[in-house]
Motif scaffolding. Sequence first.
Motif: not given
Length: 279
Positions: A84-87, A97-101, A114-115, A147-155
């Motif tokens: 994620a830090q390289m993106c 999240c500060g992370a990607v998958n 993105d995650i 963290r990812a689920i919380a964002v997606a729920l808000c979206q």
Amino acid sequence: MTEQTPAVPLITGTTKLFGVIAHPSAHVRAPMVFNERFVAEQRDHLMIPIDATPASLVTVMDGLRAMENFGGLTITIPHKVPIAQMCDELGEAARVCGAVNAVRFGEDGRLYGDIFDGAGFVAGLALKGHDIAGKRVLMMGAGGAARAIAVALCQADVGEIAIANRTRDKAQNLVDAMVQGAGYTQAHVLDNMAEAALEAARDVDVIINTTSLGLHAGDALPVALGTVRPDTLIADIIMVPERTEWLALAEDKGLPTHYGRHMLDCQLELIGRFIGALD
């Protein structure tokens, strides 16, 4: 009876490569899932496992970026945060999240990440006919998937998210990241995971377990179900066992349930599209 040899993609000079990067890589399953799909759909693609140590990660990523026929990666432990830090550009969930998958290498030379844990979870809900717009949610846990689920729920325009976590500071950090990083104000922190969650469970539409409780027989329940409404959806993201003791208890009580496998199934489709492996 002769055992049938599984079909494998035909490798040509035009084959486009994709990968799953991990360390170690023995546990990854994405190549089997994607390559089976590539064969069935006659795609000139191949996904390979890439075992990269943390010390070699930058070198490996630079090499993949330089390959003209390399499309993108799915990412697992321990590389989600450093990649994620390289993106050059992150999606909204990845920023929070500060992370990607998943990452893809753009034609412009930039790395996009993105995650998809959260998007996969919400897509799984929709697949099973659960509309969450405007709903009140109690979420147990505040880790990476949460963290990812919380964002997606808000979206998806959820009405409210009450977050209960063993460590309150971690939950507060998630809420702060959602407000400051994405402008989402639907989430708030419960002060006490056990007592407050039990009280909140009385009047919510959905309860989601994002913790590890349920991975092992005899684990404590994420939250007791004795006081929940009969229409409250009980959702778990644990894959194995597929039917956790918590889900089994919910079904014994006649409550609607939602299994973790739906998040995985939908997430793989979303990742495949993001990295350019699927249409």
